[in-house]
Motif scaffolding. Structure first.
Motif, mmCIF file in Angstrom:
data_model
loop_
_atom_site.group_PDB
_atom_site.id
_atom_site.type_symbol
_atom_site.label_atom_id
_atom_site.label_comp_id
_atom_site.label_asym_id
_atom_site.label_seq_id
_atom_site.Cartn_x
_atom_site.Cartn_y
_atom_site.Cartn_z
ATOM 1 N N ALA A 2 0.823 -1.217 0.000
ATOM 2 C CA ALA A 2 0.000 0.000 0.000
ATOM 3 C C ALA A 2 0.856 1.264 0.000
ATOM 4 O O ALA A 2 0.471 2.293 -0.589
ATOM 5 N N LEU A 3 2.020 1.187 0.631
ATOM 6 C CA LEU A 3 2.882 2.376 0.739
ATOM 7 C C LEU A 3 3.702 2.628 -0.518
ATOM 8 O O LEU A 3 4.403 3.645 -0.598
ATOM 9 N N THR A 4 3.650 1.730 -1.476
ATOM 10 C CA THR A 4 4.433 1.921 -2.700
ATOM 11 C C THR A 4 3.610 2.537 -3.827
ATOM 12 O O THR A 4 4.108 2.704 -4.938
ATOM 13 N N THR A 5 2.367 2.887 -3.566
ATOM 14 C CA THR A 5 1.499 3.448 -4.610
ATOM 15 C C THR A 5 1.760 4.943 -4.797
ATOM 16 O O THR A 5 2.233 5.635 -3.888
ATOM 17 N N ASN A 6 1.434 5.442 -5.975
ATOM 18 C CA ASN A 6 1.535 6.877 -6.249
ATOM 19 C C ASN A 6 0.225 7.605 -5.974
ATOM 20 O O ASN A 6 0.178 8.842 -5.996
ATOM 21 N N ASP A 7 -0.821 6.827 -5.727
ATOM 22 C CA ASP A 7 -2.139 7.408 -5.470
ATOM 23 C C ASP A 7 -2.547 7.050 -4.039
ATOM 24 O O ASP A 7 -2.723 5.883 -3.705
ATOM 25 N N GLY A 8 -2.681 8.058 -3.212
ATOM 26 C CA GLY A 8 -3.000 7.817 -1.806
ATOM 27 C C GLY A 8 -4.472 7.815 -1.485
ATOM 28 O O GLY A 8 -4.850 7.830 -0.303
ATOM 29 N N GLU A 10 0.599 3.420 13.492
ATOM 30 C CA GLU A 10 0.373 4.649 14.274
ATOM 31 C C GLU A 10 1.078 5.845 13.645
ATOM 32 O O GLU A 10 0.510 6.942 13.542
ATOM 33 N N ARG A 11 2.306 5.665 13.159
ATOM 34 C CA ARG A 11 3.045 6.771 12.535
ATOM 35 C C ARG A 11 2.370 7.216 11.231
ATOM 36 O O ARG A 11 2.311 8.405 10.919
ATOM 37 N N ILE A 12 1.876 6.232 10.461
ATOM 38 C CA ILE A 12 1.182 6.568 9.202
ATOM 39 C C ILE A 12 -0.076 7.376 9.507
ATOM 40 O O ILE A 12 -0.374 8.379 8.837
ATOM 41 N N PHE A 65 8.347 10.476 3.438
ATOM 42 C CA PHE A 65 7.905 9.793 4.659
ATOM 43 C C PHE A 65 7.663 8.305 4.394
ATOM 44 O O PHE A 65 8.090 7.431 5.166
ATOM 45 N N LEU A 66 6.965 7.999 3.316
ATOM 46 C CA LEU A 66 6.622 6.609 3.002
ATOM 47 C C LEU A 66 7.863 5.770 2.738
ATOM 48 O O LEU A 66 7.931 4.597 3.136
ATOM 49 N N GLU A 67 8.861 6.361 2.077
ATOM 50 C CA GLU A 67 10.098 5.624 1.814
ATOM 51 C C GLU A 67 10.808 5.284 3.118
ATOM 52 O O GLU A 67 11.368 4.191 3.271
ATOM 53 N N THR A 68 10.784 6.203 4.062
ATOM 54 C CA THR A 68 11.388 5.938 5.373
ATOM 55 C C THR A 68 10.591 4.876 6.123
ATOM 56 O O THR A 68 11.165 3.971 6.752
ATOM 57 N N GLU A 69 9.272 4.988 6.049
ATOM 58 C CA GLU A 69 8.413 4.055 6.784
ATOM 59 C C GLU A 69 8.471 2.651 6.194
ATOM 60 O O GLU A 69 8.269 1.652 6.913
ATOM 61 N N LEU A 70 8.763 2.530 4.906
ATOM 62 C CA LEU A 70 8.871 1.210 4.282
ATOM 63 C C LEU A 70 9.933 0.360 4.958
ATOM 64 O O LEU A 70 9.757 -0.853 5.149
#
Length: 303
Positions: A93-99, A191-193, A215-220
């Motif tokens: 889910a975190l690798t998508t370009n559409d949130g 929780e961070r997301i 942010f998403l790249e770090t969270e991955l």
């Protein structure tokens, strides 16, 4: 003549009684399949029988207990698969370009992971550690994670120590990891997301922005770590299953061996017992006839 006849009668009576006793013993062996009706009949072998039967009962007890634990480990494996899939779905889910639907997926992952962490077996929480009667993961919503003080660790109420079980006389194993051990990283990521989504750079809605992407790249990386933690625990669970299967097989073989050993001491040779019974019956008939004739002898027969 009279004294000699009396002695012969007593000898014949003794033979008759011995033959009757041997016939009775043989008949009992044929009926029960055992050499003796109780342990007294096995003399010095009695202690061996008692010890072997006690050891056999312990092995059978271990088999029953280990099979129950093995059933629990199978349920735990299902829980680990669910957690692993949830972590994988979150990473995807975190690798998508559409949130647009990202938070819907995050909510779905939370629900699935929560259910897995609170999974039960026979009424006990499998991730509760030594405390199996209380819910190990207490957050009902993502908002509960965000409100937890000082952090998401407060939502885990499992015991600090893992539950253990004895599978051999000298071997004790951990039954499972705890909810906090396998779920803290995943829940902290969720929780961070959620916090980021509610912050100044949120929400995730439509095209992902540069700040959101960073942010998403770090969270991955955090989600990958959570995934690895879950999979390591799942592998440990699989190793415990193999260990238990080996233990059950060992106890079953030990029980079978002890049963054969005891049977070798207790069980009568049925063919031999049948032969002895026939011989004893013949001896009883002969002894009875002899005793009867001697009992009828009198000096009057010679006058």
């Amino acid at each position: 003549m009279r004294i000699s006849t009396q002695a012969a009668s007593q000898a014949a009576l003794s033979d008759l009684m011995r033959a009757q006793r041997e016939a009775y013993d043989a008949r009992q062996q044929l009926a029960s399949g055992k050499k003796a009706p109780d342990l007294k009949g096995y003399a010095n072998s009695a202690e061996t029988i008692i010890a072997a039967k006690a050891a056999q009962k312990r092995s059978e007890s271990f088999v029953g207990a280990n099979e129950r634990v093995l059933n629990r480990l199978e349920i735990q494996d299902l829980a680990y698969q669910e957690l692993s899939t949830a972590a994988t779905d979150l990473r995807t889910a975190l690798t998508t370009n559409d949130g647009s639907f990202m938070m819907d997926k995050v909510q779905e992952v939370f629900d699935r992971a929560s259910a897995a962490l609170n999974m039960r077996f026979n009424g006990s929480f499998v991730f509760g550690g030594r405390r199996t009667d209380a819910v190990p993961f207490t957050a009902d919503t993502i908002a509960d994670l965000q409100a937890a003080v000082p952090d998401v660790s407060a939502t885990f109420q499992n015991a600090a120590d893992r539950q253990t079980t004895k599978i051999e006389e000298t071997i004790t194993i951990d039954v499972n990891a705890t909810a906090s051990e396998v779920g803290t990283e995943l829940m902290a990521s969720i929780e961070r997301i959620a916090d980021f989504n509610a912050g100044p750079d949120g929400p995730f809605d439509g095209q992902i922005t540069e700040n959101q992407q960073a942010f998403l790249e770090t969270e991955l990386a955090n989600i990958i770590s959570a995934f690895d933690t879950i999979n390591v625990a799942m592998a440990e669970n699989g190793a415990r299953q193999k260990q238990l299967e080996g233990s059950i097989t060992g106890h079953e073989k030990r029980s079978d061996y002890l049963e054969i050993m005891v049977a070798g001491i207790e069980d009568a040779d049925m063919a031999e017992a049948a032969t002895r019974f026939q011989q004893a019956q013949t001896a009883v008939q002969v002894s009875a006839q002899t005793f009867s004739r001697l009992s009828q002898i009198s000096l009057l027969n010679y006058l």
